[in-house]
Motif scaffolding. Structure first.
Motif, PDB file in Angstrom:
ATOM      1  N   LYS A   1       1.453   4.415 -12.603  1.00 56.62           N
ATOM      2  CA  LYS A   1       0.527   3.726 -11.774  1.00 56.62           C
ATOM      3  C   LYS A   1      -0.527   3.205 -12.106  1.00 56.62           C
ATOM      4  CE  LYS A   1      -1.316   3.222  -6.447  1.00 56.62           C
ATOM      5  NZ  LYS A   1      -1.526   4.339  -5.756  1.00 56.62           N
TER       6      LYS A   1
ATOM      7  N   ILE B   1      -1.404  -1.209 -12.696  1.00 56.07           N
ATOM      8  CA  ILE B   1      -3.011  -1.663 -11.524  1.00 56.07           C
ATOM      9  C   ILE B   1      -3.831  -2.583 -12.978  1.00 56.07           C
ATOM     10  CG2 ILE B   1      -5.655  -0.529 -10.652  1.00 56.07           C
ATOM     11  CD1 ILE B   1      -3.447   1.051  -9.104  1.00 56.07           C
TER      12      ILE B   1
ATOM     13  N   ARG C   1      -6.088  -9.286  -9.484  1.00 61.75           N
ATOM     14  CA  ARG C   1      -5.770  -8.657  -8.103  1.00 61.75           C
ATOM     15  C   ARG C   1      -7.472  -7.615  -8.096  1.00 61.75           C
ATOM     16  NH1 ARG C   1      -2.052 -10.792 -10.123  1.00 61.75           N
ATOM     17  NH2 ARG C   1       0.149 -10.484  -8.317  1.00 61.75           N
TER      18      ARG C   1
ATOM     19  N   LYS D   1      -7.369  -3.100  -3.823  1.00 60.77           N
ATOM     20  CA  LYS D   1      -6.382  -2.982  -3.032  1.00 60.77           C
ATOM     21  C   LYS D   1      -5.280  -3.206  -3.205  1.00 60.77           C
ATOM     22  CE  LYS D   1      -8.586  -6.386  -0.177  1.00 60.77           C
ATOM     23  NZ  LYS D   1      -8.976  -6.039   1.290  1.00 60.77           N
ATOM     24  N   LEU D   2      -5.098  -2.230  -4.658  1.00 60.39           N
ATOM     25  CA  LEU D   2      -3.965  -1.924  -4.763  1.00 60.39           C
ATOM     26  C   LEU D   2      -4.071  -0.614  -5.015  1.00 60.39           C
ATOM     27  CD1 LEU D   2      -4.665  -4.128  -7.905  1.00 60.39           C
ATOM     28  CD2 LEU D   2      -3.312  -4.629  -6.756  1.00 60.39           C
TER      29      LEU D   2
ATOM     30  N   THR E   1      -4.435   1.545  -3.191  1.00 59.52           N
ATOM     31  CA  THR E   1      -4.113   2.291  -2.010  1.00 59.52           C
ATOM     32  C   THR E   1      -2.459   2.384  -1.779  1.00 59.52           C
ATOM     33  OG1 THR E   1      -4.402   0.220  -0.509  1.00 59.52           O
ATOM     34  CG2 THR E   1      -6.073   2.319  -0.454  1.00 59.52           C
ATOM     35  N   ARG E   2      -1.557   1.271  -2.797  1.00 58.87           N
ATOM     36  CA  ARG E   2       0.148   0.657  -2.474  1.00 58.87           C
ATOM     37  C   ARG E   2       0.273   1.785  -3.130  1.00 58.87           C
ATOM     38  NH1 ARG E   2       0.546  -5.333  -3.692  1.00 58.87           N
ATOM     39  NH2 ARG E   2       2.865  -5.002  -1.896  1.00 58.87           N
ATOM     40  N   SER E   3       1.306   1.995  -3.403  1.00 57.95           N
ATOM     41  CA  SER E   3       2.972   3.023  -3.805  1.00 57.95           C
ATOM     42  C   SER E   3       3.449   2.283  -5.329  1.00 57.95           C
ATOM     43  CB  SER E   3       3.675   3.048  -2.421  1.00 57.95           C
ATOM     44  OG  SER E   3       4.633   2.138  -2.729  1.00 57.95           O
TER      45      SER E   3
ATOM     46  N   ALA F   1       5.466  -0.173  -4.820  1.00 59.17           N
ATOM     47  CA  ALA F   1       5.271  -1.537  -4.499  1.00 59.17           C
ATOM     48  C   ALA F   1       4.690  -2.055  -5.520  1.00 59.17           C
ATOM     49  CB  ALA F   1       4.350  -1.228  -3.018  1.00 59.17           C
ATOM     50  N   LEU F   2       3.730  -1.695  -6.436  1.00 58.58           N
ATOM     51  CA  LEU F   2       3.102  -1.635  -7.151  1.00 58.58           C
ATOM     52  C   LEU F   2       4.252  -3.414  -8.194  1.00 58.58           C
ATOM     53  CD1 LEU F   2      -0.027   0.487  -8.053  1.00 58.58           C
ATOM     54  CD2 LEU F   2       0.064  -1.793  -6.750  1.00 58.58           C
TER      55      LEU F   2
ATOM     56  N   GLU G   1       5.772  -5.731  -6.386  1.00 62.94           N
ATOM     57  CA  GLU G   1       4.627  -7.248  -6.831  1.00 62.94           C
ATOM     58  C   GLU G   1       4.380  -7.758  -8.346  1.00 62.94           C
ATOM     59  OE1 GLU G   1      -0.084  -8.164  -6.336  1.00 62.94           O
ATOM     60  OE2 GLU G   1       0.756  -6.334  -5.772  1.00 62.94           O
TER      61      GLU G   1
END
Length: 305
Positions: A60, A64, A72, A76-77, A79-81, A84-85, A88
């Motif tokens: 992760k 990021i 980015r 904002k990144l 907290t995302r799973s 999801a990353l 994206e």
């Protein structure tokens, strides 16, 4: 940090903070700051109480880092799973134009561990195109492609490091052949401040500043402001040029630039470039921001005027 922190057995799927930093590209200090500020990463602790990072957290962090490089914000990144990353990143990769044949060829040589073949290809392209377009077009495009391949898991950490060292070797060799007069101006000191370990962007800027007629003096990376000021006085420096990657905190960049401005004489200019968001928006008193590599030639010419 104890020896156990560096030498933690990673066969169990855990990485020490040093290994997590190397594999993710996120500096150790930043890992600690994000842990306090955002609650991620959330490392386990080994028997000695040292941080131990599970592989999914390291993965992760890798994602990021590359998304931050694309503009980015970390808040904002984090907290995302992971899924999801990854999604994206894949969407962004699909939207970007396909790499040129030259970039694909260079990546294939890197993946094949053909170091001499890649070096020869880089040198041939440098001689064909000249140093300025090679830096602005080829090195920039290949660096971006290597970063994306690394974050997608198509390149190992050692392969990315090998690429960076090889590019640096080629650029330093090219710099050695650029004629520079002893009275060249401006006299430019290049470095990064503590917390910024990335040197390739600084070397690319040095190439373009030298081609533009500047006399460059490089201190390498992570030089404290007072040491920068001492070196500037010793070498009669006109400009201090700094590089800030996207991993450098925006608030920290502005604060550290103000600190450096305070310890330098007012006649010494500060030029700051890189992907750090802190360089955008409201101007920093006494600091000239460099929007991209192509702006360097005009900056040097403007100093002379």
């Amino acid at each position: 940090m104890s020896a156990a922190d560096e030498n933690l057995d990673v066969s169990e799927g855990l990485a020490s903070i040093g290994e997590a930093a190397r594999r993710s590209g996120v500096p150790k200090d930043t890992l600690r700051i994000w842990e306090r500020r955002y609650g991620f990463p959330a490392p386990l602790r080994d028997a000695a109480g040292d941080r131990a990072y599970p592989s999914d957290q390291v993965e992760k962090l890798r994602l990021i880092r590359i998304l931050i490089d694309q503009g980015r914000r970390p808040s904002k990144l984090v907290t995302r799973s992971l899924a999801a990353l990854q999604a994206e990143f894949q969407v962004g990769a699909a939207e970007r134009s396909a790499p040129e044949a030259w970039v694909i060829e260079a990546l294939d040589l890197l993946r094949a561990h053909d170091v001499e073949g890649l070096r020869a290809r880089l040198v041939a392209t440098l001689h064909e195109r000249g140093l300025r377009p090679f830096v602005i077009d080829n090195v920039a495009a290949l660096s971006a492609a290597v970063g994306e391949a690394w974050i997608a898991g198509e390149l190992a950490v050692f392969e990315e490091h090998l690429f960076t060292e090889l590019i640096a070797r080629v650029l330093r060799g090219a710099l050695a052949g650029v004629g520079r007069g002893g009275d060249a101006r401006p006299r430019i000191l290049l470095t990064t401040l503590p917390g910024e370990p990335h040197a390739l962007g600084l070397l690319m800027a040095e190439c373009l500043m030298t081609l533009s007629g500047g006399a460059c003096f490089s201190l390498g990376v992570e030089t404290p402001p007072h040491d920068v000021a001492q070196a500037s006085a010793a070498h009669r420096i006109d400009v201090v040029a700094l590089s800030f990657s996207a991993m450098y905190g925006p608030a920290a960049a502005r604060r550290d630039l103000k600190t450096l401005r305070d310890v330098l004489p007012p006649e010494v200019e500060i030029w700051a470039g890189g992907a750090c968001p802190g360089l955008r928006g409201q101007p920093i008193a006494g600091v000239r921001t460099v929007p991209d590599l192509e702006a360097i030639e005009a900056l040097v010419a403007g100093w002379r005027r």
